[in-house]
Design a protein around this motif. Structure first.
Motif, short mmCIF file in Angstrom:
data_model
loop_
_atom_site.label_atom_id
_atom_site.label_comp_id
_atom_site.label_asym_id
_atom_site.label_seq_id
_atom_site.Cartn_x
_atom_site.Cartn_y
_atom_site.Cartn_z
N GLY A 93 20.32 -25.42 -13.38
CA GLY A 93 19.69 -25.07 -14.66
C GLY A 93 20.50 -25.53 -15.84
N THR A 94 21.82 -25.35 -15.79
CA THR A 94 22.67 -25.78 -16.91
C THR A 94 22.82 -27.30 -16.92
N TYR A 95 22.86 -27.92 -15.75
CA TYR A 95 22.89 -29.38 -15.71
C TYR A 95 21.62 -29.95 -16.35
N ALA A 96 20.50 -29.31 -16.10
CA ALA A 96 19.24 -29.78 -16.68
C ALA A 96 19.28 -29.71 -18.20
N LEU A 97 19.87 -28.65 -18.75
CA LEU A 97 20.00 -28.54 -20.20
C LEU A 97 20.81 -29.71 -20.75
N ALA A 113 18.62 -20.46 -18.71
CA ALA A 113 18.46 -21.92 -18.66
C ALA A 113 17.00 -22.29 -18.47
N MET A 114 16.29 -21.59 -17.60
CA MET A 114 14.89 -21.91 -17.35
C MET A 114 14.03 -21.64 -18.60
N ILE A 115 14.34 -20.57 -19.32
CA ILE A 115 13.61 -20.28 -20.56
C ILE A 115 13.83 -21.38 -21.59
N LEU A 116 15.07 -21.85 -21.72
CA LEU A 116 15.37 -22.92 -22.68
C LEU A 116 14.71 -24.23 -22.28
N ILE A 117 14.69 -24.53 -20.98
CA ILE A 117 14.03 -25.75 -20.51
C ILE A 117 12.54 -25.70 -20.82
N LEU A 118 11.91 -24.57 -20.52
CA LEU A 118 10.48 -24.42 -20.79
C LEU A 118 10.19 -24.50 -22.29
N ALA A 119 11.03 -23.85 -23.10
CA ALA A 119 10.82 -23.87 -24.55
C ALA A 119 10.93 -25.29 -25.09
N THR A 120 11.89 -26.05 -24.59
CA THR A 120 12.05 -27.44 -25.03
C THR A 120 10.85 -28.28 -24.64
N TYR A 121 10.38 -28.10 -23.43
CA TYR A 121 9.21 -28.85 -22.97
C TYR A 121 7.98 -28.54 -23.83
N LEU A 122 7.77 -27.27 -24.13
CA LEU A 122 6.63 -26.90 -24.96
C LEU A 122 6.77 -27.43 -26.38
N LEU A 123 8.00 -27.41 -26.90
CA LEU A 123 8.24 -27.94 -28.25
C LEU A 123 7.89 -29.42 -28.32
N ILE A 124 8.32 -30.17 -27.32
CA ILE A 124 8.09 -31.61 -27.33
C ILE A 124 6.62 -31.96 -27.11
N ASN A 125 5.95 -31.20 -26.26
CA ASN A 125 4.61 -31.58 -25.85
C ASN A 125 3.47 -30.83 -26.53
#
Length: 291
Positions: free
Chosen positions: A16-20, A148-160
């Motif tokens: 999760g942190t690597y993905a960030l 980490a999963m919340i931040l990944i999802l939030a970033t994806y929604l922001l971009i898309n």
């Protein structure tokens, strides 16, 4: 089998942190075409901010995490505004030299302020682990994975899903046309670098309490972030996220079944294999927009 399940659980949390880290770097590389050598230092900045607010000031742990991420965003915006905007039309070699200089300066400033001794970040979580069958996981690690999963999802929604993300994707596809359509390219670049920096700081703030915080912790983190971008393919946020988990699994299983001394090497062996057979990355599609 029990040992394998434990390794899988550990890899998921680390992934999760690597993905960030990977998502933050792929945004900057994809949209701005800037090789961000300060990414690792922004990672360590997040860790040191978490330590400062929790240990030195006695702040609430969760508030400290949030403020550390926000300060990472602010620092990234300052770096872009002060250094990169001046280099907008410069050649790539000059920009790389400037970023290398920022990296060295940030690391030495951190060493001057914090010293060379590793710092530990206290947490409010119980020392009693969460036990699920043969798997034992600390509550801190559960929090790290969830955040980490919340931040990944939030970033994806922001971009898309947001107008800002639409402008960022347009800039990624064609900067000149996006500018002609009224998009403020300077503002998009600042937001992009700030967002990528904030994600790096988030990874540092989350992993700081799990391990320790040091002034050199960003060196390996930066290398792994570049490795994740190579794995996922430039411009692919899902690819960077999946690449982070792939790298974490390679490291965890390699250290568990080969040798812990080869933990970092296992990930880079995987990168060499990917470059040999699919140089554009596992999830790159020609002409694909960022997102």
């Amino acid at each position: 089998m029990d040992q394998l399940l434990q390794h899988i659980a550990n890899a998921l949390i680390l992934g999760g942190t690597y993905a960030l880290l990977g998502i933050g770097l792929t945004l900057i590389l994809g949209i701005m075409k800037v090789v961000n050598f300060t990414h690792g230092e922004l990672y360590s900045f997040g860790g040191f901010m978490a330590y400062f607010f929790v240990s030195a000031l006695g702040w609430n742990f969760f508030l400290a995490m949030a403020v550390s991420i926000m300060l990472g965003i602010l620092l990234g915006a300052c770096i872009e505004r002060v250094f990169l905007r001046r280099m907008r039309n410069a050649d790539i070699d000059s920009t790389m030299i400037v970023m290398i200089g920022c990296w060295i300066a940030l690391q030495n400033i951190a060493l001057l302020i914090w010293g060379g001794v590793a710092k530990s970040v206290p947490t409010p979580f119980s020392t009693e682990p969460l036990i699920i069958g043969p798997i034992s996981i600390s509550w801190l690690r559960v929090f790290v994975l969830g955040a980490a999963m919340i931040l990944i999802l939030a970033t994806y929604l922001l971009i898309n899903k947001s107008p800002l993300g639409k402008a960022m994707r347009a800039t990624f596809q064609d900067r000149e046309t996006a500018s002609l359509m009224g998009i403020n390219i300077n503002a998009i670049y600042t937001v992009t670098f700030a967002l990528g920096s904030g994600l790096a700081a988030a990874a540092g703030a989350l992993l700081g309490p799990v391990f320790v915080v040091t002034t050199t912790m960003g060196n390996m983190a930066a290398l792994k972030a570049f490795a994740i971008v190579i794995l996922g393919g430039l411009g692919s946020i899902p690819g960077a996220a999946i690449g982070g988990f792939i790298l974490a699994f390679a490291e965890e299983l390699g250290s568990g079944y080969v040798s812990s001394g080869y933990r970092d090497a296992m990930g880079f062996i995987l990168i060499i294999l990917v470059l040999m057979f699919k140089p554009t990355g596992l999830f790159y599609v020609r002409g694909e927009r960022i997102g």
